[in-house]
Design a protein around this motif. Structure first.
Motif, PDB file in Angstrom:
ATOM      1  N   ALA A 251      -4.417   6.635  13.628  1.00  0.00           N
ATOM      2  CA  ALA A 251      -3.963   5.286  13.157  1.00  0.00           C
ATOM      3  C   ALA A 251      -4.929   4.884  12.139  1.00  0.00           C
ATOM      4  O   ALA A 251      -4.325   3.965  11.314  1.00  0.00           O
ATOM      5  N   ARG A 252      -6.381   5.059  12.234  1.00  0.00           N
ATOM      6  CA  ARG A 252      -7.231   4.744  11.191  1.00  0.00           C
ATOM      7  C   ARG A 252      -6.901   5.148   9.783  1.00  0.00           C
ATOM      8  O   ARG A 252      -6.870   4.273   8.870  1.00  0.00           O
ATOM      9  N   ARG A 253      -6.311   6.375   9.641  1.00  0.00           N
ATOM     10  CA  ARG A 253      -5.665   6.638   8.369  1.00  0.00           C
ATOM     11  C   ARG A 253      -4.651   6.104   7.825  1.00  0.00           C
ATOM     12  O   ARG A 253      -4.569   6.149   6.735  1.00  0.00           O
ATOM     13  N   SER A 254      -3.823   5.887   8.692  1.00  0.00           N
ATOM     14  CA  SER A 254      -2.445   5.404   8.590  1.00  0.00           C
ATOM     15  C   SER A 254      -2.659   3.824   7.741  1.00  0.00           C
ATOM     16  O   SER A 254      -2.264   3.607   6.642  1.00  0.00           O
ATOM     17  N   VAL A 255      -3.273   3.156   8.527  1.00  0.00           N
ATOM     18  CA  VAL A 255      -3.621   1.601   7.934  1.00  0.00           C
ATOM     19  C   VAL A 255      -4.342   1.681   6.674  1.00  0.00           C
ATOM     20  O   VAL A 255      -4.380   0.863   6.032  1.00  0.00           O
ATOM     21  N   GLU A 256      -5.143   2.590   6.591  1.00  0.00           N
ATOM     22  CA  GLU A 256      -6.048   2.804   5.143  1.00  0.00           C
ATOM     23  C   GLU A 256      -4.908   3.201   4.225  1.00  0.00           C
ATOM     24  O   GLU A 256      -5.163   2.641   2.997  1.00  0.00           O
ATOM     25  N   LEU A 257      -4.078   4.106   4.379  1.00  0.00           N
ATOM     26  CA  LEU A 257      -3.342   4.679   3.581  1.00  0.00           C
ATOM     27  C   LEU A 257      -2.097   3.445   3.073  1.00  0.00           C
ATOM     28  O   LEU A 257      -1.847   3.136   1.796  1.00  0.00           O
ATOM     29  N   ILE A 258      -1.765   2.758   4.047  1.00  0.00           N
ATOM     30  CA  ILE A 258      -0.959   1.604   3.896  1.00  0.00           C
ATOM     31  C   ILE A 258      -1.534   0.477   3.024  1.00  0.00           C
ATOM     32  O   ILE A 258      -0.758  -0.017   2.089  1.00  0.00           O
ATOM     33  N   GLY A 259      -2.646   0.248   3.374  1.00  0.00           N
ATOM     34  CA  GLY A 259      -3.486  -0.716   2.545  1.00  0.00           C
ATOM     35  C   GLY A 259      -3.844  -0.378   1.175  1.00  0.00           C
ATOM     36  O   GLY A 259      -3.512  -1.044   0.143  1.00  0.00           O
ATOM     37  N   ALA A 260      -3.733   1.006   0.858  1.00  0.00           N
ATOM     38  CA  ALA A 260      -3.816   1.371  -0.710  1.00  0.00           C
ATOM     39  C   ALA A 260      -2.777   1.580  -1.334  1.00  0.00           C
ATOM     40  O   ALA A 260      -2.756   1.613  -2.603  1.00  0.00           O
ATOM     41  N   ASN A 261      -1.709   1.993  -0.786  1.00  0.00           N
ATOM     42  CA  ASN A 261      -0.424   2.203  -1.379  1.00  0.00           C
ATOM     43  C   ASN A 261       0.774   1.299  -1.032  1.00  0.00           C
ATOM     44  O   ASN A 261       1.891   1.381  -1.727  1.00  0.00           O
ATOM     45  N   SER A 262       0.811   0.393  -0.096  1.00  0.00           N
ATOM     46  CA  SER A 262       1.934  -0.191   0.282  1.00  0.00           C
ATOM     47  C   SER A 262       2.178  -1.588  -0.544  1.00  0.00           C
ATOM     48  O   SER A 262       0.954  -2.157  -0.441  1.00  0.00           O
ATOM     49  N   ARG A 263       3.166  -1.962  -1.046  1.00  0.00           N
ATOM     50  CA  ARG A 263       3.293  -3.248  -1.648  1.00  0.00           C
ATOM     51  C   ARG A 263       4.607  -3.831  -1.211  1.00  0.00           C
ATOM     52  O   ARG A 263       5.682  -3.291  -0.934  1.00  0.00           O
ATOM     53  N   TRP A 264       4.312  -5.249  -0.754  1.00  0.00           N
ATOM     54  CA  TRP A 264       5.742  -5.983  -0.338  1.00  0.00           C
ATOM     55  C   TRP A 264       6.751  -6.162  -1.377  1.00  0.00           C
ATOM     56  O   TRP A 264       6.555  -6.112  -2.655  1.00  0.00           O
TER      57      TRP A 264
END
Length: 329
Positions: free
Chosen positions: A104-117
């Motif tokens: 979970a921690r890794r997922s939200v970190e990656l989302i913060g770094a790579n996902s854009r609305w």
């Protein structure tokens, strides 16, 4: 299945994401036991399956709100797709993926770094522009340990005069909607659970609750008629849509978190839940949303639903445990 014991056995004969909630909410099992079951969400069943579809960059389907391969014709012909990051992350929260887990921690970190609305291109954890989306982003972020206070501040400031929210505010709407309001309320409540909230967020949450309570969760304030007949039908997964069972489950969570008694104005919706119980003691899935999904988590429309039944049973258990306090003088 004709008694609650048989129904609970049926619920337990299911996925870890349902079992741990049955153990906690219906059976009041020791925390060590339900937490051990909850841990299986990451490695077994629906939770593990949904995690297996995650992209290497942390997203799902290559996008924040829409899949990378989305074509507008798909929405018109098949319905809104539900496979992108925001809906997948919300479903993992509903499943109960342990936010403290490494995955979970890794997922939200990656989302913060790579996902854009898709709307605006801003980083995922900065939020989108619509209140519905931001309400769920706050709920997911707070649940998974992200600082979403800037989004909370925006939502507090976007509240309408009648106490709720509406995604069409940016298009001139001055009346709140049931759907926008429940999405924001769930986010503010999860934020309050995680951080204690702020004076502003707590006051905004109370005003949003009052918007729904004045309408008995489903009625128009002016005429008393149902605002939408589907509010009385059971939907799962709700995604951004509203129904009274979703609202009741919210009010249950809020009352437990704040140690308050149920509001008597929930009574009419509670009565409807009782009336809809099937002869075998379960509740049906009345409808489901069209559109692309990773996989189904119910047996189909018109059939008994474990998710709907779990929600209904824990809402009634909570209400009945306060039955004397809920009585209208």
């Amino acid at each position: 299945m004709t008694d609650s014991g048989s129904v609970i056995e049926w619920l337990l004969d299911s996925d870890p994401s349902i079992r741990w909630q049955v153990m906690r909410d219906l059976l009041e099992a020791p925390e060590s036991e339900w937490r051990a079951e909850r841990a299986k969400v990451e490695t077994e069943g629906w939770g593990a399956r949904l995690l297996s579809y995650q992209d290497e960059d942390g997203q799902w389907a290559g996008g924040a709100f829409l899949p990378a391969d989305f074509d507008p014709r798909e929405w018109a012909e098949r319905g809104q797709p539900w496979t992108a990051t925001t809906f997948s992350l919300s479903q993992l929260r509903e499943f109960g993926l342990d936010p403290a887990s490494d995955r979970a921690r890794r997922s939200v970190e990656l989302i913060g770094a790579n996902s854009r609305w898709n709307e605006g291109g801003q980083p995922y954890w900065e939020g989108e522009v619509e209140e519905c989306i931001n309400g769920r982003t706050v709920a997911d972020g707070a649940y998974f340990g992200i600082d979403v206070s800037p989004i909370v501040g925006r939502l507090v400031g976007e509240r309408l005069e009648d106490g709720g929210w509406n995604c069409d505010r940016i298009n001139g709407s001055v009346r709140s909607s049931f759907a926008s309001t429940i999405n924001v309320l769930e986010g503010l409540l999860e934020y309050e659970r995680a951080t204690g909230g702020t004076a502003g967020s707590r006051e905004a949450r109370r005003s949003g609750e009052e918007f729904l309570l004045k309408r008995n969760l489903f009625r128009r304030l002016g005429t008393g008629e149902p605002a939408d007949e589907r509010f009385l039908c059971f939907l799962h997964p709700n995604r951004w849509h509203y129904d009274i069972l979703r609202a009741l489950d919210y009010f249950r969570f809020a009352a437990i978190l704040t140690d308050t008694d149920p509001d008597p104005r929930l009574g009419e919706a509670i009565d409807h839940i009782r009336l809809r119980r099937l002869e075998d003691g379960t509740w049906p899935l009345d409808w489901s949303l069209p559109g692309r999904v990773w996989f189904e988590v119910d047996d189909g429309q018109g059939k008994p639903s474990r998710w709907v039944t779990l929600r209904a049973m824990r809402v009634l258990k909570w209400w009945d445990s306060h039955s004397s306090e809920c009585a209208v003088p």
